[in-house]
Write an enzyme that holds these catalytic residues in place. Structure first.
Site, PDB file in Angstrom:
ATOM      1  N   SER A 217       0.536  -0.973   0.167  1.00  0.00           N
ATOM      2  CA  SER A 217      -0.494  -0.045   0.133  1.00  0.00           C
ATOM      3  C   SER A 217       0.326   1.005   0.230  1.00  0.00           C
ATOM      4  CB  SER A 217      -1.102   0.154   0.869  1.00  0.00           C
ATOM      5  OG  SER A 217      -2.182   0.361   1.026  1.00  0.00           O
TER       6      SER A 217
ATOM      7  N   ASP B 294      -9.083  -4.898  -5.765  1.00  0.00           N
ATOM      8  CA  ASP B 294      -9.053  -4.123  -4.600  1.00  0.00           C
ATOM      9  C   ASP B 294      -9.152  -2.939  -5.535  1.00  0.00           C
ATOM     10  OD1 ASP B 294      -6.998  -2.467  -3.142  1.00  0.00           O
ATOM     11  OD2 ASP B 294      -5.583  -2.596  -3.829  1.00  0.00           O
TER      12      ASP B 294
ATOM     13  N   HIS C 197      -6.255  -5.857  -1.770  1.00  0.00           N
ATOM     14  CA  HIS C 197      -4.768  -5.367  -1.574  1.00  0.00           C
ATOM     15  C   HIS C 197      -4.425  -5.560  -0.413  1.00  0.00           C
ATOM     16  CE1 HIS C 197      -4.081  -1.481  -1.020  1.00  0.00           C
ATOM     17  NE2 HIS C 197      -3.743  -1.339   0.943  1.00  0.00           N
TER      18      HIS C 197
END
Length: 515
Positions: free
Chosen positions: A205, A448, A473
């Site tokens: 991320s 995601d 994710h």
């Protein structure tokens, strides 16, 4: 290694509440920001952790965590200035697992380094399994480094002191963070007599962004980077505003068209009920809220966050989007059904049957929410929004002028919405990185929502995209389990083969140069 650390906000509840309330008071004096709050850029959240830990092998065992040893590096506060105050230092935490380390004597075994993001590293240690799972076959040293201003790596002692004025907050940015990582990794190489050991950095991320940027800025330190679910193109209008919520909508629609249509109709129904003289009482009762709703926006914000979080962390075998839709579709009440009842059934299916549901559960202040708010109000300006009838959500377009105004009111300085692409790039990325960049894996699961701002095609022979149609994710860097689907196993194997190729080439080059 000490047992996992209790989140900092539990030790400073009054401090963080004061900070949060001060932000709220400031926000109430200006026009509300007309942009929907998207889930934080994190490889896990509270809901995802609870679900992952409920399944076999969902978290790394306590015994495995004992293999980590905690260190603190005396880090320079400001890497880019030579004024006297820049030479101040702070303690930055990193942890090392040398259980599988082959050492320099064993063919210069590699170092796998996880770059921490906008949270303490404690939870990352317990759920990020990619390094632990693969260290034995690579004989690698494992390192986790905490991001400055989070966890036990906060300059000036406390978050209160670190965030109290413009000067102290000014050292809190991504460029300083990756310079921290460069200094620590160089120190570790010296500490472990590993001068010729190649380093592979891993991040998820926001941490995945940092990993890719680290490889571009410090190629002499990191041989390669695995950037999982890193939306590096969600800046400066490279990605359409509605990219995130378009994928959330697509995820729900693919699971159940009826579920998608029910959610889409629900916003108007909530407003209709709320407009009645006793409407908020009715909604409070129907949704079993822990305290009476003050307005319909509280409920809608809660529901919007549930749907976004479910899509972002739509992981096997539970698949939260399916959990929500199973509840919504399971209510049979009349020809068209009770929309409010269906929506509440989706909440129960996802959250479990509770005596009451806290509408503020996603809004309580924490060290991370305070830190990330600053980061998004300074350089991490991601224009996520929604137009009319574009998604299953109410319209909430991103307004940059309003965003700048509100951030300036809170912090006394305006955001820099173009700085990320200026410093790291992003526009015309394929042309820029085709020859300039190398040895980066951009991995994305296409379910995601943040994959809308990710790199989804190869940029060169060695800057490559690895995608999975059903992935979510940061799923690829979480701990492997016996229940993982075949497509996830294949994704990880592809990534490992690419990394092995980088290492093979490096060792050949090293041998050739040392002849």
């Amino acid at each position: 290694m000490a047992p996992p650390r209790v989140p900092l906000f539990q030790f400073y509840p009054h401090l963080l509440l004061l900070l949060f309330l001060s932000f709220v008071l400031i926000m109430q004096t200006v026009t509300p920001l007309p942009v929907h709050k998207a889930p934080r850029l994190s490889l896990h959240n509270k809901d995802a952790l609870l679900i992952s830990r409920s399944r076999p092998g969902g978290a790394i065992s306590a015994n495995a965590l004992l293999d980590f040893k905690t260190y603190f590096y005396r880090q320079t506060l400001d890497h880019f200035n030579y004024a006297p105050q820049s030479y101040a230092t702070f303690r930055q935490r990193y942890v090392v697992n040398s259980k599988y380390w082959g050492g320099q004597s064993f063919n210069n075994s590699p170092i796998f380094a996880y770059l921490g993001a906008e949270a303490p590293i404690d939870n990352d240690l317990s759920v990020v399994g990619f390094l632990n799972d693969n260290a034995p076959s690579f004989n690698s040293l494992i390192v986790f480094i905490e991001h400055r201003y989070y966890g036990k790596s906060i300059p000036f002692g406390t978050m209160e002191e670190a965030m109290k004025n413009e000067t102290t907050r000014g050292y809190f940015n991504s460029a300083q963070a990756i310079a921290d990582y460069a200094a620590i990794l160089s120190h570790i190489k010296h500490q472990f007599s590993a001068h010729d050991s190649p380093i592979i950095v891993v991040g998820g991320s926001y941490g995945g962004m940092l990993a890719s940027w680290f490889r571009l800025k410090y190629p002499h330190i990191a041989l390669g980077a695995l950037a999982s679910s890193a939306p590096i193109l969600y800046f400066d209008n490279i990605t359409p505003q509605n990219g995130y919520y378009s994928i959330v909508t697509k995820d729900f629609k693919e699971v159940s068209d009826n579920c998608y249509k029910t959610i889409r109709r629900s916003w108007a129904e909530i407003d209709r009920v709320a407009s009645k003289p006793n409407g908020l009482d009715i909604l409070s009762q129907r949704f079993k809220t822990c305290s009476k709703l003050n307005n319909a926006e509280e409920l809608k914000d809660y529901l919007e966050t549930i749907y976004a979080v479910a899509a972002q962390y739509n992981r096997p075998p539970n698949y939260p989007v399916t959990m929500v839709c199973r509840g919504i579709d399971g209510v049979h009440n009349g020809s068209d059904g009770d929309v409010i009842g269906r929506i509440f059934a989706g909440v129960v299916s996802y959250k479990g049957n509770k005596t009451c549901y806290d509408m503020n559960t996603y809004n309580y202040p924490s060290e991370t929410s305070i830190g990330w708010q600053w980061q998004t109000c300074s350089e991490m300006v991601m224009p996520i929004g929604r137009g009319q009838n574009e998604t299953m959500f109410p319209a909430a377009p991103f307004n940059l002028d309003e965003f700048i105004k509100i951030c300036s009111e809170i912090y006394g300085v305006p955001p820099r919405p173009h700085w990320i692409t200026t410093y790291y790039g992003g526009h015309d990325i394929k042309l820029a990185l085709n020859r300039f960049g190398s040895n980066i894996i951009f991995s994305n699961g296409l379910r995601d929502p943040y994959s809308s701002g990710g790199v989804l095609e190869d940029l060169s022979e060695s800057v490559v995209a690895v995608t999975t149609r059903n992935g979510s994710h940061c799923l690829d860097i979480l701990q492997a389990t016996k229940t993982d689907p075949e497509w996830l196993i294949m994704q990880r194997n592809t990534e490992l083969q690419i990394i092995q190729g980088w290492l093979t080439t490096y060792y050949a080059d090293l041998k050739s140069l040392n002849k």
